[in-house]
Design an enzyme around this catalytic site. Structure first.
Site, PDB file in Angstrom:
ATOM      1  N   ASN A  83      -4.335  -3.357   4.980  1.00 23.04           N
ATOM      2  CA  ASN A  83      -3.275  -4.154   5.607  1.00 23.04           C
ATOM      3  C   ASN A  83      -3.777  -5.583   5.786  1.00 23.04           C
ATOM      4  O   ASN A  83      -4.660  -5.841   6.603  1.00 23.04           O
ATOM      5  CB  ASN A  83      -2.924  -3.522   6.964  1.00 23.04           C
ATOM      6  CG  ASN A  83      -1.778  -4.253   7.653  1.00 23.04           C
ATOM      7  OD1 ASN A  83      -1.391  -5.354   7.256  1.00 23.04           O
ATOM      8  ND2 ASN A  83      -1.240  -3.649   8.695  1.00 23.04           N
ATOM      9  N   HIS A  85       5.592  -4.163   3.010  1.00 25.98           N
ATOM     10  CA  HIS A  85       4.361  -4.494   3.718  1.00 25.98           C
ATOM     11  C   HIS A  85       3.398  -3.316   3.560  1.00 25.98           C
ATOM     12  O   HIS A  85       3.794  -2.161   3.680  1.00 25.98           O
ATOM     13  CB  HIS A  85       4.674  -4.739   5.196  1.00 25.98           C
ATOM     14  CG  HIS A  85       3.444  -4.875   6.034  1.00 25.98           C
ATOM     15  ND1 HIS A  85       2.400  -5.690   5.681  1.00 25.98           N
ATOM     16  CD2 HIS A  85       3.085  -4.286   7.203  1.00 25.98           C
ATOM     17  CE1 HIS A  85       1.455  -5.604   6.596  1.00 25.98           C
ATOM     18  NE2 HIS A  85       1.844  -4.756   7.530  1.00 25.98           N
ATOM     19  N   CYS A 109       2.403  -9.258  10.924  1.00 23.54           N
ATOM     20  CA  CYS A 109       2.586  -8.641   9.601  1.00 23.54           C
ATOM     21  C   CYS A 109       3.928  -8.983   8.953  1.00 23.54           C
ATOM     22  O   CYS A 109       4.076  -8.888   7.742  1.00 23.54           O
ATOM     23  CB  CYS A 109       2.427  -7.127   9.691  1.00 23.54           C
ATOM     24  SG  CYS A 109       0.812  -6.617  10.277  1.00 23.54           S
TER      25      CYS A 109
HETATM   26  N1  ACO Z   1     -11.613   8.071  11.494  1.00 23.87           N
HETATM   27  C1  ACO Z   1     -11.628   9.325  11.967  1.00 23.87           C
HETATM   28  N2  ACO Z   1     -10.853   9.728  12.979  1.00 23.87           N
HETATM   29  C2  ACO Z   1     -10.026   8.821  13.526  1.00 23.87           C
HETATM   30  C3  ACO Z   1      -9.969   7.489  13.083  1.00 23.87           C
HETATM   31  C4  ACO Z   1     -10.807   7.127  12.026  1.00 23.87           C
HETATM   32  N3  ACO Z   1     -10.815   5.878  11.517  1.00 23.87           N
HETATM   33  N4  ACO Z   1      -9.049   6.832  13.829  1.00 23.87           N
HETATM   34  C5  ACO Z   1      -8.557   7.714  14.701  1.00 23.87           C
HETATM   35  N5  ACO Z   1      -9.145   8.912  14.539  1.00 23.87           N
HETATM   36  C6  ACO Z   1      -8.934  10.152  15.254  1.00 23.87           C
HETATM   37  C7  ACO Z   1      -8.274   9.939  16.598  1.00 23.87           C
HETATM   38  O1  ACO Z   1      -9.259   9.619  17.579  1.00 23.87           O
HETATM   39  C8  ACO Z   1      -7.651  11.281  16.843  1.00 23.87           C
HETATM   40  O2  ACO Z   1      -8.633  12.165  17.284  1.00 23.87           O
HETATM   41  P1  ACO Z   1      -8.316  13.285  18.419  1.00 23.87           P
HETATM   42  O3  ACO Z   1      -7.245  14.147  17.794  1.00 23.87           O
HETATM   43  O4  ACO Z   1      -9.608  13.954  18.598  1.00 23.87           O
HETATM   44  O5  ACO Z   1      -7.830  12.502  19.591  1.00 23.87           O
HETATM   45  C9  ACO Z   1      -7.227  11.734  15.447  1.00 23.87           C
HETATM   46  O6  ACO Z   1      -7.992  10.944  14.535  1.00 23.87           O
HETATM   47  C10 ACO Z   1      -5.747  11.523  15.170  1.00 23.87           C
HETATM   48  O7  ACO Z   1      -5.409  10.207  15.578  1.00 23.87           O
HETATM   49  P2  ACO Z   1      -3.945   9.648  15.442  1.00 23.87           P
HETATM   50  O8  ACO Z   1      -3.935   8.244  15.929  1.00 23.87           O
HETATM   51  O9  ACO Z   1      -2.969  10.619  16.021  1.00 23.87           O
HETATM   52  O10 ACO Z   1      -3.817   9.693  13.849  1.00 23.87           O
HETATM   53  P3  ACO Z   1      -2.595   9.343  12.951  1.00 23.87           P
HETATM   54  O11 ACO Z   1      -2.366  10.447  12.008  1.00 23.87           O
HETATM   55  O12 ACO Z   1      -1.423   8.837  13.726  1.00 23.87           O
HETATM   56  O13 ACO Z   1      -3.151   8.119  12.086  1.00 23.87           O
HETATM   57  C11 ACO Z   1      -2.995   5.729  12.025  1.00 23.87           C
HETATM   58  C12 ACO Z   1      -3.555   6.939  12.735  1.00 23.87           C
HETATM   59  C13 ACO Z   1      -3.560   5.698  10.622  1.00 23.87           C
HETATM   60  C14 ACO Z   1      -3.390   4.469  12.755  1.00 23.87           C
HETATM   61  C15 ACO Z   1      -1.465   5.861  11.952  1.00 23.87           C
HETATM   62  O14 ACO Z   1      -0.930   6.158  13.218  1.00 23.87           O
HETATM   63  C16 ACO Z   1      -0.823   4.612  11.453  1.00 23.87           C
HETATM   64  O15 ACO Z   1      -1.024   4.214  10.329  1.00 23.87           O
HETATM   65  N6  ACO Z   1       0.017   3.961  12.239  1.00 23.87           N
HETATM   66  C17 ACO Z   1       0.673   2.763  11.833  1.00 23.87           C
HETATM   67  C18 ACO Z   1      -0.050   1.667  12.381  1.00 23.87           C
HETATM   68  C19 ACO Z   1      -0.236   0.535  11.420  1.00 23.87           C
HETATM   69  O16 ACO Z   1      -0.333   0.671  10.237  1.00 23.87           O
HETATM   70  N7  ACO Z   1      -0.306  -0.633  12.011  1.00 23.87           N
HETATM   71  C20 ACO Z   1      -0.571  -1.815  11.305  1.00 23.87           C
HETATM   72  C21 ACO Z   1       0.118  -2.973  11.927  1.00 23.87           C
HETATM   73  S1  ACO Z   1       1.804  -2.670  12.160  1.00 23.87           S
HETATM   74  C22 ACO Z   1       2.372  -2.543  10.689  1.00 23.87           C
HETATM   75  O17 ACO Z   1       1.823  -3.140   9.829  1.00 23.87           O
HETATM   76  C23 ACO Z   1       3.539  -1.680  10.488  1.00 23.87           C
END
Ligand code: ACO
Length: 342
Positions: free
Chosen positions: A299, A269, A132
């Site tokens: 993304n 980004h 990224c």
């Molecule tokens: N739909 C519904 N529920 C979901 C989904 C989905 N697509 N994905 C995960 N969940 C559930 C999980 O299983 C979890 O359930 P549980 O509580 O029963 O275990 C719950 O939602 C919460 O999951 P978390 O991972 O804690 O959710 P969070 O609020 O952290 O959001 C996310 C997840 C969106 C991935 C976030 O952590 C994020 O954006 N992180 C940054 C990662 C990123 O953008 N990476 C891209 C590459 S790196 C970069 O570009 C910076």
């Protein structure tokens, strides 16, 4: 390495005038595949909902490349538009730096495919891989080539078909990404002194290989002979992203002798709306000066910054002479920022 006469002449006249050679963004362009995939489409494939995706990420839909439409095809279309915006023909380009984590082939570099399709028969073309952060890395590499006089006109491209390395059964990753390409034409120009000139003012790059396991692909040519699929510890990536990105923006502004008060636009980004807002808040930047496209691009990895830049230049928000900060973070971890006077 031989330095071409035009570059030598430019270096000599720049030195004589006591001027700084800067890499000026002469034009930018982007391309998105036709097919749009909405959150509702995804909800038919995995256990997710439009509400969850919008609330946690800000993403509403993304573009997905068609069968047979490869990273190079997207890159060529974005490059043609960038050249048109710059009012230049492809044959002036003597450097292509293409950032991608999803190349057409293991080798040769996708950049050489782009070079051939644009009809360019001189200079150098190669890929860089920083996931990224790839576009910021590519911009830094090309800027250094231009400032050293080793090239005159560069195409700097971020292009990805990330849909090809997604696990479409993993709801925690497949909802986050999309395909696309963006490109800028970088032209060596002479500045009149720091820091008021147009062009790239600073670039800052970082990496930390210890964070590999938080974001990676499960395969690779030499390990599994397959491309693998994306795996990510989202919450941990999120925390690192906000901290590292705020740090590197401050570092790059300091490198340019500027502060956040001098920034006209931030082009971040586009990974997650909450990361974008978190970084802006940490830096005290007004939300209306931050370009956000994650809602309709998702993304797109290395393509995300030049896609967002092109949108904000195209709709007239970003104007000539304004100070733009671009920042990105990705797998590795890698992260970086660039400060540009447009
Ligand atoms: N739909 C519904 N529920 C979901 C989904 C989905 N697509 N994905 C995960 N969940 C559930 C999980 O299983 C979890 O359930 P549980 O509580 O029963 O275990 C719950 O939602 C919460 O999951 P978390 O991972 O804690 O959710 P969070 O609020 O952290 O959001 C996310 C997840 C969106 C991935 C976030 O952590 C994020 O954006 N992180 C940054 C990662 C990123 O953008 N990476 C891209 C590459 S790196 C970069 O570009 C910076």
């Amino acid at each position: 390495m031989s330095i071409r006469p035009a570059a030598l002449k430019r270096e000599a006249s720049a030195a004589a005038a006591g001027a700084t050679v800067r890499s000026v963004i002469a034009g930018c362009g982007s391309y998105l595949p036709e097919r749009i995939m909405t959150n509702h489409d995804l909800a038919k494939m995995v256990d997710t909902s439009d509400e969850w995706i919008v609330e946690r990420t800000g993403i509403r839909h993304r573009h997905i490349a068609a069968e047979g439409e490869n990273t190079s095809h997207l890159a060529v279309k974005a490059s043609e538009r960038a050249l048109a915006a710059a009012g230049m023909k492809a044959d002036v380009v003597d450097l292509i730096v293409l950032a991608t984590a999803t190349p057409d082939e293991t080798f040769p570099a996708t950049a050489t495919r782009v070079q051939e399709r644009l009809g360019i028969v001189r200079g150098a073309a190669f890929d860089v891989q920083a996931v990224c952060s790839g576009f910021i890395y590519a911009l830094a590499v090309a800027d250094n080539f231009l400032r050293l006089g080793q090239a005159d006109t560069a195409l700097v491209i971020g292009a990805e078909t990330f849909s090809r390395i997604l696990d479409w059964k993993d709801r925690s990753t497949c909802v986050l990404f999309g395909d696309g390409a963006g490109a800028v034409v970088l032209k060596a120009g002479q500045g009149r002194g720091l820091p008021t000139d147009r062009g790239v003012l600073t670039t800052k790059l970082h990496s930390d290989g210890r964070q590999h396991d938080l974001l990676y692909a499960t395969g690779g040519v030499s390990s599994t002979r397959t491309a693998g699929v994306v795996r990510m510890d989202g919450p941990k990536v999120f925390k690192h992203a906000v901290e590292r990105l705020a740090e590197v923006v401050e570092e790059s502004l300091a490198g340019a002798g500027l502060t956040s008060a001098d920034v006209d636009w931030v082009v971040p980004h586009q990974a997650n709306r909450r990361i974008i807002d978190g970084v802006g808040k940490k830096l005290g930047l007004p939300a209306e000066r931050v370009v956000v496209t994650v809602d309709h691009h998702a993304n797109t990895s290395a393509a995300s910054v030049p896609l967002a830049l092109t949108e904000a230049v195209g709709d007239g928000r970003i104007q000539r002479d304004e100070v733009v900060v671009m920042e990105a973070m990705g797998g590795g971890f890698t992260w970086g920022a660039a400060v540009v006077r447009m």
